[in-house]
Design an enzyme around this catalytic site. Structure first.
Site, PDB file in Angstrom:
ATOM      1  N   LYS A  66     -28.101  76.343 -18.619  1.00  0.00           N
ATOM      2  CA  LYS A  66     -28.144  74.901 -18.372  1.00  0.00           C
ATOM      3  C   LYS A  66     -29.420  74.371 -19.018  1.00  0.00           C
ATOM      4  O   LYS A  66     -30.428  74.140 -18.346  1.00  0.00           O
ATOM      5  CB  LYS A  66     -28.122  74.615 -16.862  1.00  0.00           C
ATOM      6  CG  LYS A  66     -26.715  74.573 -16.277  1.00  0.00           C
ATOM      7  CD  LYS A  66     -26.728  74.239 -14.802  1.00  0.00           C
ATOM      8  CE  LYS A  66     -26.657  72.765 -14.511  1.00  0.00           C
ATOM      9  NZ  LYS A  66     -25.306  72.187 -14.610  1.00  0.00           N
TER      10      LYS A  66
HETATM   11  N1  PPE Z   1     -19.621  72.750 -16.759  1.00  0.00           N
HETATM   12  C1  PPE Z   1     -20.680  71.962 -17.020  1.00  0.00           C
HETATM   13  C2  PPE Z   1     -20.890  71.497 -18.392  1.00  0.00           C
HETATM   14  C3  PPE Z   1     -21.525  71.582 -15.978  1.00  0.00           C
HETATM   15  O1  PPE Z   1     -22.567  70.802 -16.234  1.00  0.00           O
HETATM   16  C4  PPE Z   1     -21.256  72.012 -14.663  1.00  0.00           C
HETATM   17  C5  PPE Z   1     -22.139  71.584 -13.535  1.00  0.00           C
HETATM   18  C6  PPE Z   1     -20.164  72.861 -14.442  1.00  0.00           C
HETATM   19  C7  PPE Z   1     -19.363  73.208 -15.519  1.00  0.00           C
HETATM   20  C8  PPE Z   1     -19.860  73.433 -13.082  1.00  0.00           C
HETATM   21  O2  PPE Z   1     -20.854  74.372 -12.724  1.00  0.00           O
HETATM   22  P1  PPE Z   1     -21.237  74.666 -11.191  1.00  0.00           P
HETATM   23  O3  PPE Z   1     -21.962  73.471 -10.691  1.00  0.00           O
HETATM   24  O4  PPE Z   1     -22.082  75.873 -11.256  1.00  0.00           O
HETATM   25  O5  PPE Z   1     -19.959  74.896 -10.475  1.00  0.00           O
HETATM   26  N2  PPE Z   1     -22.616  70.258 -13.654  1.00  0.00           N
HETATM   27  C9  PPE Z   1     -23.745  69.860 -12.846  1.00  0.00           C
HETATM   28  C10 PPE Z   1     -24.373  68.598 -13.377  1.00  0.00           C
HETATM   29  C11 PPE Z   1     -23.885  67.290 -12.897  1.00  0.00           C
HETATM   30  C12 PPE Z   1     -24.790  66.158 -13.369  1.00  0.00           C
HETATM   31  O6  PPE Z   1     -24.275  65.054 -13.549  1.00  0.00           O
HETATM   32  O7  PPE Z   1     -26.000  66.354 -13.527  1.00  0.00           O
HETATM   33  C13 PPE Z   1     -23.373  69.835 -11.363  1.00  0.00           C
HETATM   34  O8  PPE Z   1     -22.207  69.775 -11.020  1.00  0.00           O
HETATM   35  O9  PPE Z   1     -24.303  69.920 -10.563  1.00  0.00           O
END
Ligand code: PPE
Length: 305
Positions: free
Chosen positions: A159
């Site tokens: 990230k």
């Molecule tokens: N793909 C991406 C690109 C992504 O950013 C997230 C989380 C996910 C999948 C899902 O990952 P997880 O949270 O581990 O299940 N996106 C984060 C950012 C949101 C934001 O606007 O900032 C989140 O959901 O916290």
């Protein structure tokens, strides 16, 4: 507008929200060189408060830093404790947690030399990411004109702040065109993920989600694979195309912020009956019961605040 809380953890000290600032020549501000996490804390049915899969999020934070060649000046245990303390100090029972590591000022240019590494942890109340109604009725999605990262142009297991320029471009385009969220395809044209969520589709009760190529290894994705398999559904980590999605029975997004959000339409084609489907609803119910501490089988996924 983000809802302010009182204090932000800043390099090991708590500072008032308004005073957690950076200099304009901050390296990460110019080049996106930081890493971050997004974590949720839920109020449980018994009134206690718990962070969902804290260990895994802290672990991914350190992995992201390692990939980005950032040496975090804190241990995993220190970050783990700092997150809990930030919640306690702000009396936040339920909300979102944002750890961020960034490179401060020093050198400008692409080689950050020995610019100091700073770490902050902020928390704030955050309701349904795509809206309360979206959780019930589902969202309308458009395939983005922006391609998700090719695996050798950005490090998709991390990230990294800069990775999200691609996401904000896609999200803003989708919104400008009147959609709730962007569906992003990988560099070969297969379905990857959304701007900030992983995706699943369901056909004949079989769930499919893209494998961990160009997509973020989502912790919610991982939870839902486990929950679905424990509910005796078949789950495949397999590539699929956008037209396979068009004819799916159901589809949904998942992520820490988005939780489990049904998809009701993609590119103006209704998915299934154009509403949250039955398997999606069952999984959503199970997910919310787990995060609220109502399912003892998965109690290990919760860390009490
Ligand atoms: N793909 C991406 C690109 C992504 O950013 C997230 C989380 C996910 C999948 C899902 O990952 P997880 O949270 O581990 O299940 N996106 C984060 C950012 C949101 C934001 O606007 O900032 C989140 O959901 O916290």
């Amino acid at each position: 507008m983000v809802q302010k809380t009182e204090k932000i953890w800043f390099d090991g000290q708590f500072v008032p929200w308004e005073e957690a600032n950076v200099h304009v020549l901050n390296h990460t501000l110019h080049y996106g060189s930081g890493v971050f996490e997004g974590i949720r804390c839920y109020q449980c049915s018994d009134g206690s408060s718990a962070v969902f899969r804290l260990e895994e999020h802290v672990s991914r934070f350190f992995d992201s830093a390692h990939i980005a060649m950032i040496t975090l000046p804190f241990t995993r245990q220190e970050i783990f404790e700092a997150i809990l303390n930030t919640l306690r100090l702000n009396h936040l029972k339920a909300g979102y947690i944002r750890p961020l590591a960034y490179l401060g000022e020093g050198a400008m240019g692409l080689l950050p030399a020995d610019n100091p590494v700073h770490v902050i942890i902020a928390v704030w109340p955050w309701g349904a990411y795509l809206g309360e109604e979206a959780l019930q009725k589902g969202v309308a999605v458009k395939t983005s004109s922006f391609t998700r990262h090719q695996v050798n142009s950005m490090m998709t297991k991390a990230k990294i702040s800069g990775n999200y320029v691609n996401s904000t471009l896609a999200k803003r385009e989708a919104w400008a065109d009147g959609y709730d969220e962007a569906l992003m395809l990988d560099s070969e044209g297969y379905v990857a993920e959304a701007s900030g969520e992983n995706i699943f589709c369901i056909k004949n009760s079989v769930l499919k989600t893209p494998p961990l190529g160009s997509v973020l290894p989502g912790i919610t994705r991982d939870c839902l694979i486990t929950l679905a398999r424990d509910m005796e559904y078949r789950v495949l980590e397999q590539r699929f195309t956008r037209d396979e999605l068009y004819v799916a029975d159901e589809a949904f997004f998942c992520g820490t912020a988005a939780e489990l959000t049904p998809i009701r339409a993609i590119d103006r084609r209704a998915i299934g009956a154009g509403e949250a489907g039955p398997v999606t609803k069952l999984l959503q119910q199970e997910f919310f019961s787990v995060v609220h501490g109502d399912n003892l089988k998965y109690a290990g996924w919760l860390t009490e605040v």
